[in-house]
Structures are given as structure tokens and as C-alpha cells.
Design an enzyme around this catalytic site. Structure first.
Site, PDB file in Angstrom:
ATOM      1  N   ARG A  45       0.810  -1.099   0.013  1.00 27.91           N
ATOM      2  CA  ARG A  45      -0.160   0.149   0.005  1.00 27.91           C
ATOM      3  C   ARG A  45       0.687   1.466   0.117  1.00 27.91           C
ATOM      4  NH1 ARG A  45      -5.173  -1.498   3.892  1.00 27.91           N
ATOM      5  NH2 ARG A  45      -5.903  -2.947   2.713  1.00 27.91           N
ATOM      6  N   ARG A  49      -2.570   6.247   0.124  1.00 27.53           N
ATOM      7  CA  ARG A  49      -2.529   6.147   1.422  1.00 27.53           C
ATOM      8  C   ARG A  49      -1.754   7.278   2.273  1.00 27.53           C
ATOM      9  NH1 ARG A  49      -5.617   1.955   3.743  1.00 27.53           N
ATOM     10  NH2 ARG A  49      -3.976   1.566   5.317  1.00 27.53           N
ATOM     11  N   ARG A  58      -6.839  12.757  -5.262  1.00 28.96           N
ATOM     12  CA  ARG A  58      -7.988  12.147  -4.848  1.00 28.96           C
ATOM     13  C   ARG A  58      -9.010  13.303  -4.584  1.00 28.96           C
ATOM     14  NH1 ARG A  58      -9.246   7.197  -3.110  1.00 28.96           N
ATOM     15  NH2 ARG A  58     -11.319   8.066  -3.222  1.00 28.96           N
ATOM     16  N   ASP A  94      -7.543  -1.937  -7.227  1.00 28.55           N
ATOM     17  CA  ASP A  94      -8.126  -2.317  -5.970  1.00 28.55           C
ATOM     18  C   ASP A  94      -8.490  -3.852  -6.005  1.00 28.55           C
ATOM     19  OD1 ASP A  94      -9.685  -1.463  -3.183  1.00 28.55           O
ATOM     20  OD2 ASP A  94     -10.986  -2.907  -4.196  1.00 28.55           O
ATOM     21  N   TYR A 171     -16.583 -10.267   0.584  1.00 30.56           N
ATOM     22  CA  TYR A 171     -17.271  -8.988   0.249  1.00 30.56           C
ATOM     23  C   TYR A 171     -18.431  -9.032  -0.577  1.00 30.56           C
ATOM     24  CZ  TYR A 171     -12.804  -6.950   2.051  1.00 30.56           C
ATOM     25  OH  TYR A 171     -11.609  -6.607   2.531  1.00 30.56           O
TER      26      TYR A 171
END
Length: 365
Positions: A45, A49, A58, A94, A171
Site C-alpha cells: 500500500r 494512503r 483524490r 483495488d 465482500y
């Protein structure tokens, strides 16, 4: 590789064809357990982050918007490489990226994870998921891999990844991350035909996705099965996946190390809940990745340095160690700490004798 408190982290696949260069990436040589001039280091990651440059992007683009642009995906992938000079770039995507291409309506909710308004809980729900034409559906991500590969030095690797079938199925069935996966296990035990059909469809898609990344230029591919630790060893062994043209490996917590080792693979990632030397002994003659607790990076530097040196001491300079965290970089991590940590690993492991050995022998230990 991603582990977390509840589950396994990742599995690796290596491209069977060598990188078309006189110098192969340091990480690839470590995966093969060849002598290397220093221990390769990168951070799970690391793309996003904690980086302010990522957060600026973002503010303008949602996660999946970035993945719809090869240029933006490549930019985020390269940001930590430029800042930290790590030995690998991990593709910014992702584990749900190919699932969106399968027709699932997934929203990535900040602080929660993947959320679905309509969970997959019946045979009809599974039937609605399609096995996609990956080059059409996620072409920008694959194109970004080629862009990144061209930007890196020959000794730096591109790391691709995809989700593990159990984690992603969890999920989809739960509709969001879960601690106990009770709804998922109810489906798994109560309607095994539906569960098997779901995992088969996910496995087919993810195997093709892993191979597509390797063909696009990824030097290694890893499988994130972050929640497989919710399974018993018997259930894990029953549903372990096939490699589909890839060399395979696994990573995870101590309760599953034995069955992961039996499943095969080049590298097994270890989290911080088991000493690296003990974990390496249990998985046998293959590479290992890990296993610094990412929370340690929030501590004063003296504590960070001591923990990193402990990991390196337990690795003992043996071929096949890739220095990394036991899970992903935490959002509150100071990016400068990652740079200092990379430099510490480089300084502590690069020795004249090791450099000479790497140039005189290409035989795995």
C-alpha cells in the site's frame, strides 16, 4: 501481499519469461532465491494512503476514476517510487477492480472498504456476474503497467496483484467487510453449489487477470486473500486456487502457514504475529516477504530502526528475503519514515561480499 489481523495476505506468481534486459529486477532475483547484492525493499500500500501527492489527486478523482485512466493509474503507481526509491512499483488498483468489470456495483467507502447495495447471495445473483473481456473492461490498468515498466530502471520491478477468491466472495456476499463472515459461511456450508459456482467464476476471472498483468509487463503478481484466515485449515485447503500459467505462492498468518506451504509458490508473506525466522522455517525452502508491523512506523525512529534490524537479523542475509511490512502502510504514516527505512535496509544489507557473490553465482541457495 496483504495480511491483516483476521486473515492471509497474498500469493505470488512470477512471469515465466525473463525481463528483456541485461539486468533483471532485484526483487525478481530475490523471488528466485538467487544471491543478490542487497535485500530488496518495498512497502505494501505504498501507492496512495500516506502520500500528500496522492491525496491531492483524490480531491479531484474518485478511486475508480483513476483506474479508468492509464496515465493517472501509472502516476499514482510511480509516486512512491519517485519519493522513496523503493525496489518495486505496485500497480495502483483495488482487489475489486475486476469485480466491477464482472458487473457488480461496488462503492469504495472511505474508512469502510468495498460496499455493495445488492449482495450476491443466490444462484441467480451468481449467474448475473459475467466473466469479462479484461482487455476491454480494464484496459487502462493493463496499459498503465506498460507505462510504469518503461519509467522504471531495469533493476526495479513492477508488482501486479489481484484479490483472492474467498476474500472477494466474502465482500460480495456480506455486502461490506465483516469480522466473522457469518453470512458468507452460512452460504458456503448451507448452499455449497452456489458457493462453488461463485468461487469458480471469481477464480476464472482472477486467474485471467493475473496472467493479463504479467503479459502487460508485471514482473511478479501477488494474490491478496486478506480474510482467508477466517477459514479453518481444512476449508482453506479444500478451496485453494489454481495458478493458471503462473508460479504461485501464498502469504498469511501462522494458523495457515502449513497448508499455504503445501499449496506451493515462490514467496510466502509473513505478518508480524510470527517471528520471521520461525515463519521461514515452517514454510520451507522458498522466499519470504515481510514482516514489520506497520504500526511500528508511527513510533519514534529509534523504535522503527530497532524493529527493522530485528527483521533483518532473523532473515540472516539468506537468499529469498524481501523486506516489507506485515500489512499495508497506515494512512497516518509519515512518508519520510518510509524513505529512512528504505535507506536503512539498503545500508544494512549491502556489503562488498554480497555484491561479489551476486555477480559470480546465479544459482539459488
Amino acid at each position: 501481499m496483504q495480511t491483516d489481523a483476521r486473515g492471509t495476505r497474498a500469493s505470488w506468481g512470477r512471469r515465466r519469461q525473463a525481463t528483456p534486459s541485461l539486468v533483471e529486477p532485484l526483487l525478481v532475483r530475490a523471488v528466485r532465491r538467487e544471491p543478490v547484492e542487497r535485500t530488496p525493499v518495498w512497502f505494501m500500500r505504498q501507492a496512495g494512503r500516506s502520500l500528500p501527492e496522492y491525496r491531492q489527486l483524490r480531491e479531484r478523482y474518485a478511486f475508480f476514476e483513476i483506474n479508468r485512466s492509464a496515465e493517472l493509474t501509472a502516476e499514482v503507481t510511480l509516486q512512491p517510487v519517485r519519493r522513496h526509491d523503493v525496489d518495486a512499483a505496485v500497480v495502483f488498483a483495488d482487489i475489486m477492480t475486476p469485480v466491477v468489470a464482472m458487473g457488480a456495483a461496488v462503492e469504495l467507502v472511505e474508512g469502510v472498504g468495498p460496499v455493495l447495495a445488492d449482495p450476491v447471495r443466490s444462484g441467480a445473483d451468481v449467474a448475473r456476474l459475467r466473466v469479462p473481456e479484461l482487455e476491454q473492461e480494464i484496459g487502462p490498468v493493463l496499459e498503465a503497467i506498460g507505462l510504469v515498466r518503461r519509467e522504471l530502471r531495469a533493476d526495479q520491478a513492477v508488482v501486479g496483484f489481484c484479490g483472492g477468491p474467498f476474500t472477494v466472495a466474502g465482500y460480495l456476499v456480506e455486502g461490506r467487510p465483516s469480522r466473522d463472515f457469518a453470512v458468507t459461511k452460512k452460504l458456503m456450508y448451507g448452499e455449497p453449489a452456489v458457493w462453488s459456482a461463485l468461487l469458480d467464476k471469481l477464480s476464472e476471472t482472477f486467474a485471467a487477470y493475473a496472467v493479463a498483468q504479467a503479459r502487460a509487463g508485471a514482473d511478479v503478481v501477488q494474490l491478496f486473500d486478506s480474510w482467508a484466515g477466517a477459514l479453518s485449515p481444512a476449508d482453506y485447503e479444500e478451496r485453494r486456487g489454481a495458478g493458471a500459467e503462473m508460479d504461485r505462492g501464498h502469504a498469511g498468518r501462522a494458523t495457515l502457514l502449513d497448508v499455504m506451504a503445501a499449496a506451493g509458490g515462490d514467496v510466502i508473506g509473513l505478518d508480524w504475529r510470527i517471528p520471521l525466522d520461525e515463519g521461514w522455517r515452517r514454510v520451507g525452502p522458498r522466499g519470504v516477504q515481510g514482516n514489520l508491523d506497520p504500526a511500528v512506523l508511527l513510533a519514534p525512529w529509534e523504535r522503527v530502526a530497532a524493529a527493522a534490524r530485528d527483521v533483518l537479523a532473523r532473515a540472516g542475509g539468506r537468499p529469498g528475503h524481501i523486506f516489507n511490512l506485515g500489512h499495508g502502510v497506515l494512512p497516518d504514516t509519515d512518508p519520510d519514515v518510509l524513505g529512512r527505512l528504505r535507506e536503512l535496509v539498503r545500508r544494512e544489507t549491502e556489503t562488498p561480499s554480497r555484491v561479489q557473490k551476486s555477480h559470480t553465482s546465479g544459482t539459488p541457495a
